[in-house]
Design an enzyme around this catalytic site. Structure first.
Site, PDB file in Angstrom:
ATOM      1  CG  ASP A   1      16.873  88.775 -20.374  1.00 16.77           C
ATOM      2  OD1 ASP A   1      16.901  90.636 -20.107  1.00 16.77           O
ATOM      3  OD2 ASP A   1      16.167  88.650 -21.335  1.00 16.77           O
TER       4      ASP A   1
ATOM      5  CG  ASN B   1      18.275  92.941 -13.912  1.00 16.37           C
ATOM      6  OD1 ASN B   1      17.697  91.551 -13.160  1.00 16.37           O
ATOM      7  ND2 ASN B   1      19.295  93.232 -13.469  1.00 16.37           N
ATOM      8  N   GLY B   2      14.477  94.293 -15.187  1.00 15.67           N
ATOM      9  CA  GLY B   2      13.218  95.686 -15.707  1.00 15.67           C
ATOM     10  C   GLY B   2      11.589  94.642 -15.096  1.00 15.67           C
ATOM     11  NE  ARG B   3      10.875  90.421 -19.056  1.00 12.17           N
ATOM     12  CZ  ARG B   3      11.718  88.798 -19.296  1.00 12.17           C
ATOM     13  NH1 ARG B   3      10.867  88.383 -19.495  1.00 12.17           N
ATOM     14  NH2 ARG B   3      12.513  89.541 -20.079  1.00 12.17           N
ATOM     15  CD1 TRP B   4      12.785  89.271  -9.706  1.00 16.17           C
ATOM     16  CD2 TRP B   4      12.520  91.386  -8.864  1.00 16.17           C
ATOM     17  NE1 TRP B   4      12.116  89.532  -8.544  1.00 16.17           N
ATOM     18  CE2 TRP B   4      12.719  90.510  -8.027  1.00 16.17           C
ATOM     19  CE3 TRP B   4      13.313  92.838  -8.762  1.00 16.17           C
ATOM     20  CZ2 TRP B   4      13.365  90.641  -6.048  1.00 16.17           C
ATOM     21  CZ3 TRP B   4      13.806  93.750  -7.229  1.00 16.17           C
ATOM     22  CH2 TRP B   4      13.478  91.733  -5.840  1.00 16.17           C
TER      23      TRP B   4
ATOM     24  CG  HIS C   1      19.189  97.742 -14.098  1.00 17.59           C
ATOM     25  ND1 HIS C   1      18.478  96.413 -14.530  1.00 17.59           N
ATOM     26  CD2 HIS C   1      18.493  98.378 -14.722  1.00 17.59           C
ATOM     27  CE1 HIS C   1      18.241  96.700 -15.910  1.00 17.59           C
ATOM     28  NE2 HIS C   1      17.775  97.643 -15.346  1.00 17.59           N
TER      29      HIS C   1
ATOM     30  CD  GLU D   1      23.668  95.356 -29.496  1.00 11.57           C
ATOM     31  OE1 GLU D   1      23.562  94.291 -28.806  1.00 11.57           O
ATOM     32  OE2 GLU D   1      24.140  94.959 -30.692  1.00 11.57           O
TER      33      GLU D   1
ATOM     34  CG  LEU E   1      35.640  83.260 -10.366  1.00 12.02           C
ATOM     35  CD1 LEU E   1      34.841  82.237 -10.793  1.00 12.02           C
ATOM     36  CD2 LEU E   1      34.276  83.559  -9.266  1.00 12.02           C
TER      37      LEU E   1
ATOM     38  NE  ARG F   1      15.756  88.361 -27.495  1.00 10.82           N
ATOM     39  CZ  ARG F   1      14.746  88.491 -26.838  1.00 10.82           C
ATOM     40  NH1 ARG F   1      13.450  88.043 -27.653  1.00 10.82           N
ATOM     41  NH2 ARG F   1      14.110  89.539 -26.385  1.00 10.82           N
TER      42      ARG F   1
ATOM     43  CB  SER G   1      20.667  89.520 -26.775  1.00 11.70           C
ATOM     44  OG  SER G   1      19.917  88.887 -26.931  1.00 11.70           O
TER      45      SER G   1
ATOM     46  CD  GLU H   1      25.902  70.963 -25.346  1.00 14.72           C
ATOM     47  OE1 GLU H   1      24.742  71.020 -24.789  1.00 14.72           O
ATOM     48  OE2 GLU H   1      26.790  70.082 -26.073  1.00 14.72           O
TER      49      GLU H   1
HETATM   50  C1  FPP Z   1      18.648  92.720 -18.188  1.00 12.42           C
HETATM   51  O1  FPP Z   1      17.551  92.793 -17.966  1.00 12.42           O
HETATM   52  C2  FPP Z   1      19.620  93.195 -17.843  1.00 12.42           C
HETATM   53  C3  FPP Z   1      20.694  94.358 -17.359  1.00 12.42           C
HETATM   54  C4  FPP Z   1      20.392  95.512 -19.054  1.00 12.42           C
HETATM   55  C5  FPP Z   1      21.720  94.204 -17.009  1.00 12.42           C
HETATM   56  C6  FPP Z   1      22.325  93.517 -16.361  1.00 12.42           C
HETATM   57  C7  FPP Z   1      22.671  93.827 -15.399  1.00 12.42           C
HETATM   58  C8  FPP Z   1      22.807  93.835 -14.365  1.00 12.42           C
HETATM   59  C9  FPP Z   1      22.320  92.460 -13.546  1.00 12.42           C
HETATM   60  C10 FPP Z   1      23.028  94.599 -12.820  1.00 12.42           C
HETATM   61  C11 FPP Z   1      23.959  94.942 -12.043  1.00 12.42           C
HETATM   62  C12 FPP Z   1      25.685  93.957 -12.826  1.00 12.42           C
HETATM   63  C13 FPP Z   1      26.954  93.858 -12.566  1.00 12.42           C
HETATM   64  C14 FPP Z   1      27.704  93.401 -13.045  1.00 12.42           C
HETATM   65  C15 FPP Z   1      26.664  94.491 -11.204  1.00 12.42           C
HETATM   66  P1  FPP Z   1      16.523  93.328 -18.909  1.00 12.42           P
HETATM   67  O2  FPP Z   1      16.461  94.817 -18.010  1.00 12.42           O
HETATM   68  O3  FPP Z   1      16.277  93.883 -20.345  1.00 12.42           O
HETATM   69  O4  FPP Z   1      14.857  92.909 -18.063  1.00 12.42           O
HETATM   70  P2  FPP Z   1      13.652  92.959 -18.809  1.00 12.42           P
HETATM   71  O5  FPP Z   1      13.947  92.379 -20.075  1.00 12.42           O
HETATM   72  O6  FPP Z   1      12.932  91.871 -18.131  1.00 12.42           O
HETATM   73  O7  FPP Z   1      12.960  94.850 -19.189  1.00 12.42           O
END
Ligand code: FPP
Length: 247
Positions: free
Chosen positions: A25, A27-30, A42, A72, A136, A199, A201, A212
């Site tokens: 979790d 990616n968006g905030r980053w 992403h 979702e 793996l 959470r 999710s 754990e």
């Molecule tokens: C949640 O961060 C992330 C996702 C819904 C997508 C996860 C996808 C990746 C990590 C990209 C690549 C994955 C693979 C398998 C190549 P968010 O977008 O909800 O972030 P935020 O909560 O900050 O908005």
């Protein structure tokens, strides 16, 4: 000290988790922090996936399950959903040979029938191509939801009962897992969620009953193999009792 012992021939902490599941979790905030679109985050997240997958064998992790897209997540904008689907396609195409070279067996969990046929085909190909790999076990959860998985499992189970293949009186705790997407996987020992949200999710609901948990503030694109190794070492120091009384 327990957490400092190392497994022979590896840098892995002794007593470390065999199966780690990660909710990636943040990616968006980053991306937002950098004034960039969410998809930029992403893409950075996908690079982290590569690093973490590569670090698993040396850290003694035999099973890694990552949450890439939930049932979702379709509620996001069409641009973000389409961007993510295209990222998954590109990631799989690019990594397929690497998985074989690195002896990584890839599986997908989730309801794949809602995914577009091109992506589905790539997923099936990757599963077939890596079926002999053993260093793996990487499981990618795509269009996955724990409740959806249990509902689909119940549907299959009910069909077996209706067809006379399963006696309802014989249904117990061991029966349902045989119908889940994860039927060939052990339960996760450790579930990590990045980005500071505490959470789960809808991730691996049945399977994580005794896992754990580690909730850490780091956003997924900043998650490094060093942070991963630290969390694994912390796990090694925990006392898992599975409902029993400690020694
Ligand atoms: C949640 O961060 C992330 C996702 C819904 C997508 C996860 C996808 C990746 C990590 C990209 C690549 C994955 C693979 C398998 C190549 P968010 O977008 O909800 O972030 P935020 O909560 O900050 O908005």
């Amino acid at each position: 000290m327990k957490q400092e012992a190392r497994m022979a021939g590896t840098g892995a902490p002794e007593g470390g988790p065999r199966h780690v599941a990660i909710i990636m979790d943040g990616n968006g905030r980053w991306a937002q922090k950098r004034g960039r679109p969410r998809l930029f985050g992403h893409h950075a997240g996908a690079r982290r996936v590569r690093d973490i997958v590569a670090s698993c064998p040396d850290l003694g992790v035999k099973y890694l399950t990552i949450f890439a897209f939930s049932t979702e997540n379709w509620k996001r904008t069409q641009t973000e959903v389409a961007g993510l689907m295209s990222l998954f396609r590109r990631y799989i195409m690019k990594e397929m040979q690497e998985f074989v070279r690195e002896d990584v067996r890839v599986r997908f969990i989730g309801d794949r029938f809602r995914l577009e046929p091109g992506l589905r085909k790539l997923m099936e190909e990757t599963e077939k191509m890596t079926a002999h790999c053993a260093r793996l076990n990487l499981t990618i959860a795509l269009n996955y939801g724990g409740r959806d998985e249990v509902a689909r499992a119940m549907r299959l189970l009910a069909r077996d009962v209706a067809a006379g293949r399963l006696d309802p009186e014989a249904v117990d705790e061991q029966t349902l897992p045989r119908y889940l997407d994860t039927r060939v996987l052990p339960d996760p020992d450790l579930v990590i969620r990045t980005s500071g949200e505490a959470r789960i999710s809808n991730f691996l609901l049945w399977q994580s009953a005794y896992a754990e948990y580690e909730f850490i503030d780091t956003l997924w694109p900043d998650f490094t193999p060093e942070i991963f190794a630290r969390l694994l070492a912390q796990y090694g120091a925990r006392d898992r009792r599975f409902g029993a009384v400690g020694a």
